[in-house]
Design a protein around this motif. Structure first.
Motif, PDB file in Angstrom:
ATOM      1  N   ILE B  40      48.521  41.681  29.514  1.00  0.00           N
ATOM      2  CA  ILE B  40      47.468  42.699  29.563  1.00  0.00           C
ATOM      3  C   ILE B  40      47.095  43.040  31.037  1.00  0.00           C
ATOM      4  CG2 ILE B  40      46.502  42.138  27.269  1.00  0.00           C
ATOM      5  CD1 ILE B  40      44.339  40.689  28.737  1.00  0.00           C
ATOM      6  N   GLY B  41      46.377  43.913  31.309  1.00  0.00           N
ATOM      7  CA  GLY B  41      45.775  44.162  32.757  1.00  0.00           C
ATOM      8  C   GLY B  41      45.649  45.704  32.755  1.00  0.00           C
ATOM      9  N   PRO B  42      44.868  46.135  33.834  1.00  0.00           N
ATOM     10  CA  PRO B  42      44.429  47.376  34.032  1.00  0.00           C
ATOM     11  C   PRO B  42      45.720  48.446  33.994  1.00  0.00           C
ATOM     12  CG  PRO B  42      43.482  45.963  35.583  1.00  0.00           C
ATOM     13  CD  PRO B  42      44.375  45.194  34.864  1.00  0.00           C
ATOM     14  N   ASN B  43      45.201  49.734  34.145  1.00  0.00           N
ATOM     15  CA  ASN B  43      46.321  50.684  34.409  1.00  0.00           C
ATOM     16  C   ASN B  43      47.045  50.492  35.424  1.00  0.00           C
ATOM     17  OD1 ASN B  43      44.099  52.569  32.540  1.00  0.00           O
ATOM     18  ND2 ASN B  43      46.247  52.344  31.847  1.00  0.00           N
ATOM     19  N   VAL B 221      49.943  37.703  38.355  1.00  0.00           N
ATOM     20  CA  VAL B 221      49.334  37.125  37.384  1.00  0.00           C
ATOM     21  C   VAL B 221      48.189  36.683  37.962  1.00  0.00           C
ATOM     22  CG1 VAL B 221      49.306  35.040  35.743  1.00  0.00           C
ATOM     23  CG2 VAL B 221      51.453  36.036  36.440  1.00  0.00           C
ATOM     24  N   ILE B 222      47.089  37.086  37.305  1.00  0.00           N
ATOM     25  CA  ILE B 222      45.734  36.483  37.703  1.00  0.00           C
ATOM     26  C   ILE B 222      45.127  35.596  36.641  1.00  0.00           C
ATOM     27  CG2 ILE B 222      45.124  38.392  39.145  1.00  0.00           C
ATOM     28  CD1 ILE B 222      43.258  39.552  36.976  1.00  0.00           C
ATOM     29  N   ALA B 232      37.225  35.571  29.230  1.00  0.00           N
ATOM     30  CA  ALA B 232      36.030  35.135  29.979  1.00  0.00           C
ATOM     31  C   ALA B 232      36.188  34.756  31.344  1.00  0.00           C
ATOM     32  CB  ALA B 232      35.531  33.977  29.255  1.00  0.00           C
ATOM     33  N   ASP B 233      37.274  34.943  31.815  1.00  0.00           N
ATOM     34  CA  ASP B 233      37.542  34.420  33.117  1.00  0.00           C
ATOM     35  C   ASP B 233      37.138  35.541  34.149  1.00  0.00           C
ATOM     36  OD1 ASP B 233      40.185  32.844  34.873  1.00  0.00           O
ATOM     37  OD2 ASP B 233      39.521  34.574  36.044  1.00  0.00           O
ATOM     38  N   ASP B 234      36.478  35.260  35.249  1.00  0.00           N
ATOM     39  CA  ASP B 234      35.849  36.129  36.242  1.00  0.00           C
ATOM     40  C   ASP B 234      36.709  36.993  36.873  1.00  0.00           C
ATOM     41  OD1 ASP B 234      33.235  35.061  35.832  1.00  0.00           O
ATOM     42  OD2 ASP B 234      33.074  33.473  37.526  1.00  0.00           O
ATOM     43  N   ALA B 235      37.842  36.417  37.508  1.00  0.00           N
ATOM     44  CA  ALA B 235      38.938  37.380  38.205  1.00  0.00           C
ATOM     45  C   ALA B 235      39.180  38.475  37.134  1.00  0.00           C
ATOM     46  CB  ALA B 235      40.001  36.551  38.513  1.00  0.00           C
ATOM     47  N   VAL B 236      39.346  38.110  35.982  1.00  0.00           N
ATOM     48  CA  VAL B 236      40.028  38.988  34.840  1.00  0.00           C
ATOM     49  C   VAL B 236      38.819  40.167  34.591  1.00  0.00           C
ATOM     50  CG1 VAL B 236      40.700  39.687  32.457  1.00  0.00           C
ATOM     51  CG2 VAL B 236      41.554  37.593  33.742  1.00  0.00           C
ATOM     52  N   ILE B 237      37.527  39.650  34.348  1.00  0.00           N
ATOM     53  CA  ILE B 237      36.430  40.690  34.367  1.00  0.00           C
ATOM     54  C   ILE B 237      36.334  41.535  35.618  1.00  0.00           C
ATOM     55  CG2 ILE B 237      34.057  40.913  34.193  1.00  0.00           C
ATOM     56  CD1 ILE B 237      34.086  38.281  32.617  1.00  0.00           C
ATOM     57  N   ALA B 238      36.570  40.900  36.728  1.00  0.00           N
ATOM     58  CA  ALA B 238      36.271  41.627  38.017  1.00  0.00           C
ATOM     59  C   ALA B 238      37.730  42.885  38.017  1.00  0.00           C
ATOM     60  CB  ALA B 238      36.515  40.819  39.307  1.00  0.00           C
ATOM     61  N   ALA B 244      32.806  45.584  42.210  1.00  0.00           N
ATOM     62  CA  ALA B 244      31.385  45.531  42.360  1.00  0.00           C
ATOM     63  C   ALA B 244      30.427  45.081  41.120  1.00  0.00           C
ATOM     64  CB  ALA B 244      31.163  47.322  42.332  1.00  0.00           C
ATOM     65  N   HIS B 245      31.331  44.983  39.977  1.00  0.00           N
ATOM     66  CA  HIS B 245      30.213  44.352  39.006  1.00  0.00           C
ATOM     67  C   HIS B 245      30.217  42.876  38.968  1.00  0.00           C
ATOM     68  CE1 HIS B 245      30.228  48.187  36.694  1.00  0.00           C
ATOM     69  NE2 HIS B 245      31.024  48.601  37.573  1.00  0.00           N
TER      70      HIS B 245
END
Ligand code: ATP
Ligand code: MG
Lengths: 309, 246
Positions: B40-43, B221-222, B232-238, B244-245
């Protein structure tokens, strides 16, 4: 074998048997037309074997045909005729393999241009060799092979080509070619070695064209590059195949028979405008009957289910 | 390079650049047999490029891709398909002039299980039925709806009896009902013990289907862990929401 296949085979065999009697019933002009019909039947059917499913339009037919013819013309005093037929076939196969390897990465329009350019290059090369090394502009071919013998050889080749095409159409290789024609990416990811499949079919198609040229060499007592490598031949093959329809094995033949007669008439009536006429025919066919006569017939049958049953 | 016998896929330091763009940047991860891995990952993070590298559509600029113990870097797509790797495409690829049946048969003829004749037809029919298209064998694929075309693609991949199945956003573009059906279908494959890499944006699907997730961002890979851990990982959420969030 299914019932329809058996019927198809029986009908095909009957047609060939009947066609074999043509030289006994007709000589001169009639036989000459018959030779032309069978020649184009072989050329279009073998062309369609590769170009039909893949949609790679080859304009190199004249190069194969001409090299086959020249193999016989140049070496007729050195080797026996049957050996020359084998050699011509091999020459065609080698040329096709080389073209295949060179064009693997080309697609669509680039392949068309490449084959056209290559055919022209081969023609120029042969002309150059002929005029610098030889003493005349052509080669004399003197054999005891007459028109009926040419006709029967071509007919036998046609039978072999139809049988082989039919077998290939039902084989893994035939299926692979159709998939390649549909989407090469899907083909590769399904495990098809697209390069091998394309080259294999192109080699078969090219060697048949070369063999056809070899068989026809004795028809002319004097062979020149203009006759052997006429670019018109490549275009005529494409037009007849499209006119008949490339989706069926018997499609090209439906184009060859009427077009040979039409073309005979056209070239007699407008001997100086053949190229223009060829272009017109091409446009008309592509616009009016894009799927050829075979497509028309199948549509008619589909619309009248009673006839199909 | 003795890979563990139970490792299906091992990606080691793989990089792929397009001109100046590094689409996949020194990626490493492992996939065990019978495991379902979410990629998974952003576009634009490089997921499809990774799938293309594994399936041989693209060649890696650097690194090793080890399939069932053998380095396959540099092998062409058809050779990798013959090792038992089958895939679907983010943008559906149909053989438009062929029927559903022939589209599915395509998968079963040239891969590592080379079927033909009656055996091939039975096998294709079986896979058509299991993706829910029974009765549509003879329809031209052009006449099918989008989800049905996606089903055909899955059936085609399954017809290859894949040892490794790569699904690139197979669930994308489905409506909620279809999505439910789609998830159940993949759930079935999973319970058969198949080895699958799923590229997906639908989080529900990832939570319910994946044993493990590898999260990519800008080609690297993050995060690598269970769906619960990585989501729940911060880097993933970021990465998903933008820095900014955080
Ligand atoms: N063939 C290519 N040539 C040039 N650049 C490419 C090519 N394929 C992908 N890229 C670039 O590589 C980056 C990663 O693309 P990729 O398609 O792998 O992302 P993705 O994670 O699958 O995205 P999405 O979720 O939108 O499908 C993008 O910037 C894309 O523009
Ligand atoms: Mg993608």
């Amino acid at each position: 074998m299914t019932g329809t296949e058996k019927t198809g085979l029986a009908v095909g065999a009957a047609i060939f048997l009947a066609a074999a009697f043509v030289p006994l019933l007709s000589g001169g002009y009639g036989l000459s037309l018959a030779v032309t019909v069978v020649m184009y039947a072989v050329l279009t059917t073998s062309w369609t074997l590769f170009s039909g499913p893949t949609h790679y339009i080859s304009l190199a037919t004249a190069a194969f045909f001409g090299l086959g013819m020249y193999t016989v013309a140049a070496l007729i005093d050195v080797f026996p005729y049957p050996v020359l037929l084998v050699m011509a076939t091999a020459v065609g196969a080698v040329l096709a393999a080389l073209i295949g390897l060179a064009t693997l990465r080309l697609s669509g329009v680039y392949f068309v241009i490449f084959t056209l350019g290559l055919a022209e290059m081969v023609r120029q090369l042969v002309t150059w060799v002929q005029t610098t090394m030889g003493t005349s502009s052509g080669l004399v071919v003197l054999t005891g092979i007459d028109e009926p013998m040419i006709y029967w050889q071509l007919l036998a080749l046609a039978a072999a080509v139809y049988l082989a095409s039919w077998r290939i159409g039902r084989s893994r290789l035939g299926f692979a070619l159709r998939i390649i024609g549909g989407d090469e990416v899907v083909a590769r990811h399904s495990g098809i070695n697209t390069a091998h499949a394309k080259i294999a079919l192109f080699v078969i198609s090219g060697s048949v064209a070369a063999l056809t040229g070899a068989i026809l060499a004795p028809r002319w007592t004097y062979v020149e590059p203009v006759i052997a490598f006429s670019p018109m031949l490549s275009f005529l093959v494409v037009i007849m195949a499209l006119l008949g329809g490339v989706h069926r094995l018997w499609g090209p033949l439906l184009g060859v028979i009427p077009f040979t007669f039409l073309w005979d008439l056209v070239t007699a009536t407008f001997p100086n405008q053949t190229a223009l006429m060829l272009g017109l025919c091409f446009l008309l066919i592509v616009y009016i009957i894009p799927n050829g006569f075979a497509g028309l017939i199948e549509n008619l049958i589909r619309r009248r289910p009673l006839l199909a049953g | 390079m003795a890979a563990e016998p139970h490792t299906a896929l091992s990606v080691r330091g793989v990089t792929r650049t397009f001109g100046g763009l590094v689409a996949v940047d020194d990626m490493s991860f492992e996939l065990a047999e019978h495991e379902v891995l979410g990629l998974i990952g952003p576009n634009g993070s490089g997921k499809t490029t990774m799938i293309n590298l594994i399936s041989g559509a693209l060649k890696a600029s650097r690194g090793e891709i080890v399939l069932f113990g053998e380095n396959v870097v540099g092998e062409s797509a058809h050779a990798i398909a013959r090792r038992g790797v089958a895939r679907t495409f983010q943008l559906v690829r149909m053989l438009e002039s062929m029927s559903v049946m022939e589209n599915v048969e395509t998968g079963g003829v040239f891969g590592h299980a080379r079927r033909w004749g009656a055996e091939l037809r039975d096998h294709a029919r079986h896979n058509i039925a299991r993706v829910g298209l029974a009765g549509k064998e003879d329809e031209p694929v052009g006449a099918l709806t989008y989800i049905d075309q996606k089903r055909v693609e899955l059936a085609r991949a399954l017809a290859a009896d894949p040892r490794l199945l790569l699904l690139d956003e197979w669930l994308a573009g489905l409506n909620p009902t279809e999505l439910q059906t789609g998830i159940e279908l993949v759930e079935d494959l999973r319970s058969e013990g198949r080895t699958i890499v799923i590229v997906e944006h639908v989080m529900d699907a990832i939570r319910s289907l994946c044993d493990r997730c590898v999260v990519m961002n800008s080609g690297a890979v993050i995060a690598d862990g269970t769906p619960r851990e990585v989501l729940a990982d911060d880097a993933v959420i970021a990465a998903y929401l933008g820095d900014a969030h955080v």
